[in-house]
Write an enzyme that holds these catalytic residues in place. Structure first.
Site, PDB file in Angstrom:
ATOM      1  N   THR A   1       0.817  -1.221   0.000  1.00 44.09           N
ATOM      2  CA  THR A   1       0.000   0.000   0.000  1.00 44.09           C
ATOM      3  C   THR A   1       0.852   1.273   0.000  1.00 44.09           C
ATOM      4  O   THR A   1       1.883   1.335   0.665  1.00 44.09           O
ATOM      5  CB  THR A   1      -0.915  -0.005   1.248  1.00 44.09           C
ATOM      6  OG1 THR A   1      -1.659  -1.228   1.253  1.00 44.09           O
ATOM      7  CG2 THR A   1      -1.876   1.172   1.252  1.00 44.09           C
TER       8      THR A   1
ATOM      9  N   SER B   1      -6.639  -0.143  -2.709  1.00 50.48           N
ATOM     10  CA  SER B   1      -7.353  -1.141  -3.513  1.00 50.48           C
ATOM     11  C   SER B   1      -6.822  -1.147  -4.947  1.00 50.48           C
ATOM     12  O   SER B   1      -6.716  -2.204  -5.586  1.00 50.48           O
ATOM     13  CB  SER B   1      -8.844  -0.808  -3.558  1.00 50.48           C
ATOM     14  OG  SER B   1      -9.364  -0.585  -2.282  1.00 50.48           O
TER      15      SER B   1
ATOM     16  N   TRP C   1       0.695   2.494   5.904  1.00 49.82           N
ATOM     17  CA  TRP C   1      -0.128   1.488   6.579  1.00 49.82           C
ATOM     18  C   TRP C   1       0.533   0.118   6.561  1.00 49.82           C
ATOM     19  O   TRP C   1      -0.142  -0.885   6.301  1.00 49.82           O
ATOM     20  CB  TRP C   1      -1.527   1.412   5.947  1.00 49.82           C
ATOM     21  CG  TRP C   1      -2.351   2.608   6.273  1.00 49.82           C
ATOM     22  CD1 TRP C   1      -2.685   3.633   5.442  1.00 49.82           C
ATOM     23  CD2 TRP C   1      -2.911   2.932   7.560  1.00 49.82           C
ATOM     24  NE1 TRP C   1      -3.410   4.576   6.122  1.00 49.82           N
ATOM     25  CE2 TRP C   1      -3.573   4.174   7.423  1.00 49.82           C
ATOM     26  CE3 TRP C   1      -2.912   2.303   8.806  1.00 49.82           C
ATOM     27  CZ2 TRP C   1      -4.230   4.792   8.492  1.00 49.82           C
ATOM     28  CZ3 TRP C   1      -3.569   2.913   9.860  1.00 49.82           C
ATOM     29  CH2 TRP C   1      -4.218   4.127   9.693  1.00 49.82           C
ATOM     30  N   ILE C   2       1.824   0.072   6.801  1.00 58.07           N
ATOM     31  CA  ILE C   2       2.523  -1.209   6.769  1.00 58.07           C
ATOM     32  C   ILE C   2       2.656  -1.774   8.179  1.00 58.07           C
ATOM     33  O   ILE C   2       3.262  -1.148   9.064  1.00 58.07           O
ATOM     34  CB  ILE C   2       3.916  -1.064   6.097  1.00 58.07           C
ATOM     35  CG1 ILE C   2       3.769  -0.412   4.718  1.00 58.07           C
ATOM     36  CG2 ILE C   2       4.619  -2.426   6.020  1.00 58.07           C
ATOM     37  CD1 ILE C   2       2.779  -1.094   3.759  1.00 58.07           C
TER      38      ILE C   2
ATOM     39  N   ARG D   1     -25.410  -9.948  34.585  1.00 55.63           N
ATOM     40  CA  ARG D   1     -26.249  -8.740  34.623  1.00 55.63           C
ATOM     41  C   ARG D   1     -27.737  -9.115  34.633  1.00 55.63           C
ATOM     42  O   ARG D   1     -28.188  -9.936  33.814  1.00 55.63           O
ATOM     43  CB  ARG D   1     -25.942  -7.890  33.373  1.00 55.63           C
ATOM     44  CG  ARG D   1     -26.725  -6.620  33.265  1.00 55.63           C
ATOM     45  CD  ARG D   1     -26.178  -5.568  34.190  1.00 55.63           C
ATOM     46  NE  ARG D   1     -26.807  -4.276  33.970  1.00 55.63           N
ATOM     47  CZ  ARG D   1     -26.633  -3.250  34.787  1.00 55.63           C
ATOM     48  NH1 ARG D   1     -25.841  -3.366  35.850  1.00 55.63           N
ATOM     49  NH2 ARG D   1     -27.221  -2.103  34.530  1.00 55.63           N
TER      50      ARG D   1
ATOM     51  N   GLU E   1      -6.358  -5.968   3.366  1.00 57.43           N
ATOM     52  CA  GLU E   1      -6.322  -7.196   2.556  1.00 57.43           C
ATOM     53  C   GLU E   1      -7.603  -7.352   1.720  1.00 57.43           C
ATOM     54  O   GLU E   1      -8.204  -8.427   1.651  1.00 57.43           O
ATOM     55  CB  GLU E   1      -6.063  -8.417   3.435  1.00 57.43           C
ATOM     56  CG  GLU E   1      -4.775  -8.226   4.227  1.00 57.43           C
ATOM     57  CD  GLU E   1      -3.941  -9.452   4.356  1.00 57.43           C
ATOM     58  OE1 GLU E   1      -4.083 -10.374   3.537  1.00 57.43           O
ATOM     59  OE2 GLU E   1      -3.113  -9.478   5.285  1.00 57.43           O
ATOM     60  N   GLY E   2      -7.995  -6.255   1.113  1.00 54.81           N
ATOM     61  CA  GLY E   2      -9.210  -6.239   0.294  1.00 54.81           C
ATOM     62  C   GLY E   2     -10.356  -5.750   1.142  1.00 54.81           C
ATOM     63  O   GLY E   2     -10.735  -6.404   2.121  1.00 54.81           O
TER      64      GLY E   2
HETATM   65  C1  LIG Z   1      -4.281  -1.508  10.470  1.00 57.47           C
HETATM   66  C2  LIG Z   1      -3.910  -1.654   9.028  1.00 57.47           C
HETATM   67  C3  LIG Z   1      -2.830  -2.441   8.684  1.00 57.47           C
HETATM   68  C4  LIG Z   1      -2.441  -2.554   7.337  1.00 57.47           C
HETATM   69  N1  LIG Z   1      -1.330  -3.320   7.020  1.00 57.47           N
HETATM   70  C5  LIG Z   1      -0.891  -3.345   5.730  1.00 57.47           C
HETATM   71  C6  LIG Z   1       0.326  -4.035   5.391  1.00 57.47           C
HETATM   72  O1  LIG Z   1       0.976  -4.686   6.246  1.00 57.47           O
HETATM   73  N2  LIG Z   1       0.770  -3.975   4.123  1.00 57.47           N
HETATM   74  C7  LIG Z   1       0.101  -3.283   3.145  1.00 57.47           C
HETATM   75  O2  LIG Z   1       0.566  -3.259   2.016  1.00 57.47           O
HETATM   76  N3  LIG Z   1      -1.056  -2.617   3.433  1.00 57.47           N
HETATM   77  C8  LIG Z   1      -1.564  -2.633   4.702  1.00 57.47           C
HETATM   78  N4  LIG Z   1      -2.723  -1.948   5.011  1.00 57.47           N
HETATM   79  C9  LIG Z   1      -3.382  -1.165   3.972  1.00 57.47           C
HETATM   80  C10 LIG Z   1      -4.662  -1.805   3.450  1.00 57.47           C
HETATM   81  O3  LIG Z   1      -4.398  -2.990   2.768  1.00 57.47           O
HETATM   82  C11 LIG Z   1      -5.402  -0.757   2.603  1.00 57.47           C
HETATM   83  O4  LIG Z   1      -5.851   0.238   3.495  1.00 57.47           O
HETATM   84  C12 LIG Z   1      -6.550  -1.365   1.820  1.00 57.47           C
HETATM   85  O5  LIG Z   1      -6.075  -2.103   0.737  1.00 57.47           O
HETATM   86  C13 LIG Z   1      -7.539  -0.300   1.278  1.00 57.47           C
HETATM   87  O6  LIG Z   1      -6.860   0.701   0.601  1.00 57.47           O
HETATM   88  P1  LIG Z   1      -7.129   2.249   0.955  1.00 57.47           P
HETATM   89  O7  LIG Z   1      -7.065   2.404   2.428  1.00 57.47           O
HETATM   90  O8  LIG Z   1      -6.202   3.056   0.133  1.00 57.47           O
HETATM   91  O9  LIG Z   1      -8.611   2.518   0.514  1.00 57.47           O
HETATM   92  P2  LIG Z   1      -9.167   2.852  -1.023  1.00 57.47           P
HETATM   93  O10 LIG Z   1      -8.641   1.853  -1.913  1.00 57.47           O
HETATM   94  O11 LIG Z   1      -8.787   4.300  -1.259  1.00 57.47           O
HETATM   95  O12 LIG Z   1     -10.694   2.725  -0.794  1.00 57.47           O
HETATM   96  C14 LIG Z   1     -11.512   3.746  -0.204  1.00 57.47           C
HETATM   97  C15 LIG Z   1     -12.967   3.278  -0.240  1.00 57.47           C
HETATM   98  O13 LIG Z   1     -13.394   3.130  -1.599  1.00 57.47           O
HETATM   99  C16 LIG Z   1     -13.868   1.798  -1.810  1.00 57.47           C
HETATM  100  N5  LIG Z   1     -13.496   1.362  -3.150  1.00 57.47           N
HETATM  101  C17 LIG Z   1     -12.270   1.422  -3.749  1.00 57.47           C
HETATM  102  N6  LIG Z   1     -12.312   0.902  -4.978  1.00 57.47           N
HETATM  103  C18 LIG Z   1     -13.589   0.463  -5.154  1.00 57.47           C
HETATM  104  C19 LIG Z   1     -14.285  -0.188  -6.231  1.00 57.47           C
HETATM  105  N7  LIG Z   1     -13.656  -0.561  -7.343  1.00 57.47           N
HETATM  106  N8  LIG Z   1     -15.595  -0.446  -6.051  1.00 57.47           N
HETATM  107  C20 LIG Z   1     -16.242  -0.136  -4.905  1.00 57.47           C
HETATM  108  N9  LIG Z   1     -15.651   0.467  -3.870  1.00 57.47           N
HETATM  109  C21 LIG Z   1     -14.344   0.759  -3.994  1.00 57.47           C
HETATM  110  C22 LIG Z   1     -13.169   0.960  -0.750  1.00 57.47           C
HETATM  111  O14 LIG Z   1     -13.866  -0.261  -0.509  1.00 57.47           O
HETATM  112  C23 LIG Z   1     -13.183   1.921   0.428  1.00 57.47           C
HETATM  113  O15 LIG Z   1     -14.428   1.868   1.051  1.00 57.47           O
HETATM  114  C24 LIG Z   1      -3.169  -1.860   6.344  1.00 57.47           C
HETATM  115  C25 LIG Z   1      -4.280  -1.078   6.694  1.00 57.47           C
HETATM  116  C26 LIG Z   1      -4.663  -0.979   8.025  1.00 57.47           C
HETATM  117  C27 LIG Z   1      -5.859  -0.150   8.374  1.00 57.47           C
END
Ligand SMILES: Cc1cc2nc3c(=O)[nH]c(=O)nc-3n(C[C@H](O)[C@H](O)[C@H](O)COP(=O)(O)OP(=O)(O)OC[C@H]3O[C@@H](n4cnc5c(N)ncnc54)[C@H](O)[C@@H]3O)c2cc1C
Length: 397
Positions: free
Chosen positions: A126, A132, A156-157, A268, A363-364
């Site tokens: 990420t 995503s 967010w790693i 409770r 992870e999706g």
């Molecule tokens: C605590 C935590 C730990 C993490 N650890 C790791 C890690 O170790 N390594 C790593 O690489 N990443 C990590 N991540 C990152 C995580 O994998 C991403 O946050 C995730 O893939 C979503 O990406 P984004 O946050 O950029 O959201 P976006 O992709 O910007 O999405 C924003 C919103 O839009 C929606 N959306 C996006 N595209 C579509 C579509 N085509 N159709 C419908 N809706 C859509 C999404 O579902 C979401 O609701 C971590 C995140 C967190 C919170």
């Protein structure tokens, strides 16, 4: 189909459960409140052999099957999401990816110490502008003699400040879109690497999450995983394993919600009887139980496909999506059952609710898995066979 755990798996469950009860439960409230990731506990998890449970003996692991990894994740997340997340990224996203795609030199150098728990691995996909939509990533790796020069930033790693090795995804050829992404094994000690933890998280406060920075990091060509341009498919295959561990962990989260809620239901009283005797409270308990049992079956099905060396992207996605949604709802209901007391950190359920949100995002996201499942059913998505699969279990060695 056999739904009975082997004797070895039952022992594994008991070992992890005892560990969680004695080493995590008594301290987790304090660690969460302080935002402290306890690396000593991670070392103890390593010493128990839990960081390489489904890695073959010949690569330093315990040689157990893939559903044994699910058991470890389930039991760890019963304690807290932070330590399950550590196993997810170390084993699911990193070590299993090395097992699936690494050459023998890479396995000897990186997988063996990781499976033994001597080194910690993590996964850097990420970026600030690419979650995503993986193909939007901006990091680059330019070939220079026998090295690649890596530049970019990840966000967010998990285990950003803790891991020794990272799988990092960067463009070697931006023109080719996702076919131009490559995967590199990067060591924390490489010049130009730095990391910084993120503060102010909603949940998993007892975990370590943050940014990675690559400033002209010189990565030897031997650290390219697979071939140039394989990065996207390696990342997606890695997620098949990471998501599996997240789904299993979600079952543990539901178990924790059930334990706390059942205890409170007996304790409770309102309107002259235990709250567990009110039908609408029973409904919430019943939903948690149904969510746990259904999620576990989906996880074990995906694990069984892994054991047989079969592609399981569809089944793992379904397990991850459903289990995380069930866990999020179970945590919400657990707070509801506790009434106002559930709203304070006097009880653990508020932590469960905060922790249960990230797995619905990472992870999706819920939306990405929903679309994947619809696309499979509608025939818009079909999985091709991969060049490399995880080894079937029982392993050959
Ligand atoms: C605590 C935590 C730990 C993490 N650890 C790791 C890690 O170790 N390594 C790593 O690489 N990443 C990590 N991540 C990152 C995580 O994998 C991403 O946050 C995730 O893939 C979503 O990406 P984004 O946050 O950029 O959201 P976006 O992709 O910007 O999405 C924003 C919103 O839009 C929606 N959306 C996006 N595209 C579509 C579509 N085509 N159709 C419908 N809706 C859509 C999404 O579902 C979401 O609701 C971590 C995140 C967190 C919170």
């Amino acid at each position: 189909m056999n739904f009975e755990l082997s004797e070895e798996q039952q022992m594994l469950r008991k070992t992890v459960r005892d560990f969680v009860d004695h080493e995590i439960m008594p301290h987790i409230g304090e660690w969460d409140a302080k935002g402290h990731f306890d690396t000593d506990t991670l070392k103890k998890i390593s010493k128990l052999g839990l960081m390489g449970v489904c890695i073959p003996f010949k690569y330093g692991g315990s040689g157990m099957d893939y559903n044994s990894l699910a058991i470890v994740c389930e039991e760890l997340e019963r304690g807290d999401t932070a330590f399950r997340t550590a196993v997810s990224v170390h084993t699911g996203l990193n070590s299993m990816t090395l097992l699936q795609w690494g050459n023998e030199d890479q396995k000897a150098k990186y997988l063996v110490p990781q499976a033994k728990g001597e080194k910690v691995g993590a996964f850097g996909l990420t970026e600030p502008g690419a979650g995503s939509d993986v193909a939007s990533l901006q990091s680059t790796a330019k070939r220079d003699g026998d090295d690649y020069i890596l530049n970019g930033q990840k966000t967010w790693i998990s285990l950003c400040d803790t891991a020794d090795h990272f799988l990092v995804f960067a463009y070697t050829d931006k023109e080719k879109s996702h076919h131009g992404i490559s995967c590199f094994i990067v060591e924390r000690t490489m010049t130009g690497f730095s990391s910084k933890a993120t503060k102010g998280k909603l949940g998993i406060r007892a975990g370590n999450t943050g940014e990675l920075f690559f400033d002209d990091v010189r990565v030897p060509k031997e650290n390219l995983l697979g071939k140039e341009g394989d990065g996207f498919k390696i990342a997606m295959a890695a997620l098949d394993n990471g998501r599996f561990t997240v789904a299993a962990g979600a079952c543990g989260q539901i178990m924790a919600c059930l334990e706390a809620s059942v205890e409170y239901c007996h304790e409770r009283k309102t309107f002259g009887k235990e709250i567990g005797k009110h039908q609408l409270v029973k409904q919430m308990i019943a939903n948690m139980e149904a969510g746990l049992q259904m999620s576990r079956l989906l996880v074990w099905k995906a694990g069984e496909l892994k054991n047989k060396g079969k592609r399981n992207t569809r089944e793992t996605s379904l397990a991850k999506w459903q289990a995380c949604d069930f866990a999020n709802k179970a945590a919400d209901d657990a707070v509801q059952i506790h009434g106002a007391y559930g709203y304070s950190n006097e009880y653990p359920v508020e932590r469960y609710l905060r922790n249960s949100k990230a797995p619905v995002i990472y992870e999706g996201t819920r939306e990405i898995h929903t679309i994947m499942q619809a696309d499979y059913v509608l025939g818009y998505r079909k999985d091709k066979s991969l060049d490399q699969m995880l080894p079937e279990w029982p392993f050959e060695d």
